[in-house]
Enzyme design. Structure first.
Site, mmCIF file in Angstrom:
data_model
loop_
_atom_site.group_PDB
_atom_site.id
_atom_site.type_symbol
_atom_site.label_atom_id
_atom_site.label_comp_id
_atom_site.label_asym_id
_atom_site.label_seq_id
_atom_site.Cartn_x
_atom_site.Cartn_y
_atom_site.Cartn_z
ATOM 1 N N GLU A 35 -2.585 -5.607 -3.763
ATOM 2 C CA GLU A 35 -1.217 -5.608 -4.287
ATOM 3 C C GLU A 35 -0.461 -4.506 -3.563
ATOM 4 O O GLU A 35 -0.644 -3.324 -3.854
ATOM 5 C CB GLU A 35 -1.220 -5.373 -5.803
ATOM 6 C CG GLU A 35 -1.926 -6.446 -6.596
ATOM 7 C CD GLU A 35 -1.330 -7.825 -6.390
ATOM 8 O OE1 GLU A 35 -0.195 -7.934 -5.873
ATOM 9 O OE2 GLU A 35 -1.993 -8.815 -6.738
ATOM 10 N N CYS A 43 6.666 -0.925 -7.071
ATOM 11 C CA CYS A 43 6.406 -1.811 -5.934
ATOM 12 C C CYS A 43 7.306 -3.035 -5.930
ATOM 13 O O CYS A 43 7.542 -3.633 -4.877
ATOM 14 C CB CYS A 43 4.937 -2.232 -5.900
ATOM 15 S SG CYS A 43 4.374 -3.082 -7.396
#
Length: 477
Positions: A217, A251
């Site tokens: 990720e 993110c």
């Protein structure tokens, strides 16, 4: 502690977990639910301590923001797994080709073994718990490596988990300099990493030594497209709200804003008005600090570079200036950015929002597609044709339409990147299946026509082969 000693200690933890797993390779659903409930109670009973620990690691992190973005989302992921794990564990019936009946096919989910989780500092609780939930629901053992910027939370979680779980089931590891390298080199049955693309490449290379499968990720520059049919005030209210979460250290934060050229002045005016109502000063306890001095300096250098190259930078909290001591950085717009500027070359990970203008929607899509595929893409438009065009012509890890970031909190949506923003998905069923071996099983019947399909082939076998091929493929002419 030397690098070799760190690696040796970590391997001992992993081996003990693997040995314990082999003693109980298929935990019952009751055992999995019991483990999930213990994690849930741990969080509920110690939420105040968790907020305090994360705030200590950041310097300033709103307790309300931690409660909303980390504790709530963690508990929701646990509740979802508790509710559905029994159904997820059931064997899946699969179709059997006519030519092999009465055989029966199925897929059975089985635990992999030991799952490693490398956790970043920006959402240290949620990014510990969400993958842990998937691993526990799938029946695995878990080793978690925390960030060096999460020392206070790491110490707290080590204490709390040690009281309820043995190291053979869940083990929390602190970063001690080279721990991350040694951790990523262990022979896990699966490894989950959340962090930067650069570090992700190193983690994947280390995991490849033992052919360990990975979920990466990562991040990237997640764009926001504002179409001309959508209300500017509503869009900016949501965009700026998401950008201020964790001071942009997310993110999936909006990284840059694409707007119709004619709307630039209005967008700037509306953004200033919205932020003036929300914050008069960045000393507000709900305005989060930048995590460390290096990150603060990086953001300062990014702004300086943009100004030197001709960008117009607008402080949306004008009564506040940079605060190096508390590492507080006011939200700023960067207007007329160019590709040569640092702000447009790498993920910002802070409270800077570049505004890029476009003349046509296709021009905006071409701009996005000329860059690496982002972890998230956001579109503000009520036009169904525009929505479909954006979905068809772009690729990203996830999409939210008419909002930002909230898709990550949907437990029944998989979360993951694509290309430079990552690989693999987890959350909900996808997390369970990703951290299971979805094992195909064929059950042959007592009587089967395959006895004619062994060499040497007699007349019946040859006729059967000819019949299968010519009949089967003629159906699709």
């Amino acid at each position: 502690m030397s690098d070799l000693l760190i690696a040796s200690v970590l391997e001992q933890y992993r081996q003990r977990q693997y040995d314990a797993f082999m003693q109980q390779p298929m935990p019952m659903v009751e055992d999995r639910i019991a483990a999930l409930k213990k994690v849930k109670q741990l969080i509920i009973q110690h939420q105040a301590q968790i907020c305090e620990a994360i705030a200590a690691d950041f310097g300033c992190r709103s307790a309300s923001e931690t409660a909303l973005l980390e504790i709530f989302t963690s508990l929701e992921s646990i509740n979802d797994a508790i509710k559905h794990v029994k159904a997820w564990m059931k064997p899946q019936r699969r179709h059997t080709s006519l030519w092999f009946k009465p055989a029966k096919n199925s897929v059975i989910p089985q635990p992999l073994g030991v799952v490693g989780i490398i956790v970043p500092w920006n959402y240290p609780l949620f990014l510990t718990i969400a993958p842990m939930v998937a691993a526990l629901a799938a029946g695995n053992r878990v080793m978690v490596k925390m960030s060096e910027n999460s020392q206070h939370l790491c110490q707290l979680l080590q204490q709390l988990f040690a009281a309820d779980f043995s190291n053979e089931q869940i083990c929390i590891i602190a970063e001690e300099g080279q721990t991350g390298i040694a951790f990523s080199q262990l022979k896990f049955d699966h490894l989950i990493f959340t962090g930067s693309t650069t570090t992700g490449k190193a983690v994947m290379a280390a995991a490849a030594t033992h052919l360990v499968p990975v979920i990466l990720e990562l991040g990237g520059k997640s764009p926001v497209i504002l179409a001309d049919d959508y209300d500017i005030k509503t869009a900016l209210s949501r965009i700026l709200g998401g950008k201020v979460y964790n001071s942009g250290q997310t993110c999936v934060a909006p990284d840059y804003l694409l707007i119709p050229q004619a709307l630039e002045d209005e967008v700037i005016r509306q953004a200033q008005a919205i932020m003036a109502k929300r914050f008069s000063d960045i000393q507000h306890p709900d305005y989060t600090s930048i995590i460390d001095d290096a990150s603060f300096s990086r953001l300062c250098d990014t702004v300086k570079d943009a100004i030197e190259q001709g960008a117009k930078v607008i402080n949306l909290i004008p009564q506040s200036k940079l605060d190096p001591q508390q590492r507080k950085f006011p939200l700023q717009l960067v207007c007329q950015p160019t590709d040569a500027m640092i702000v447009m070359q790498r993920e910002i990970f802070g409270p800077l929002l570049p505004i890029v203008t476009y003349k046509t929607l296709q021009q905006a899509l071409d701009y996005i597609n000329a860059r690496e595929r982002p972890l998230a893409l956001y579109l503000f438009s009520n036009n169904k044709a525009v929505q479909q065009q954006v979905l068809d012509q772009t690729r990203s890890g996830g999409v939210a339409i008419n909002d930002v970031m909230l898709h990550v909190a949907q437990d029944d949506l998989p979360f993951g990147g694509v290309g430079h923003s990552g690989m693999g998905h987890y959350h909900g069923r996808e997390g369970f299946e990703r951290l299971s071996k979805m094992r195909p099983v064929m059950h042959q019947a007592a009587l089967s026509s395959t006895k004619y399909l062994y060499a040497p082939y007699g007349k019946i076998g040859k006729r059967l082969i000819n019949f299968i091929i010519n009949r089967k493929f003629s159906r699709y002419e």
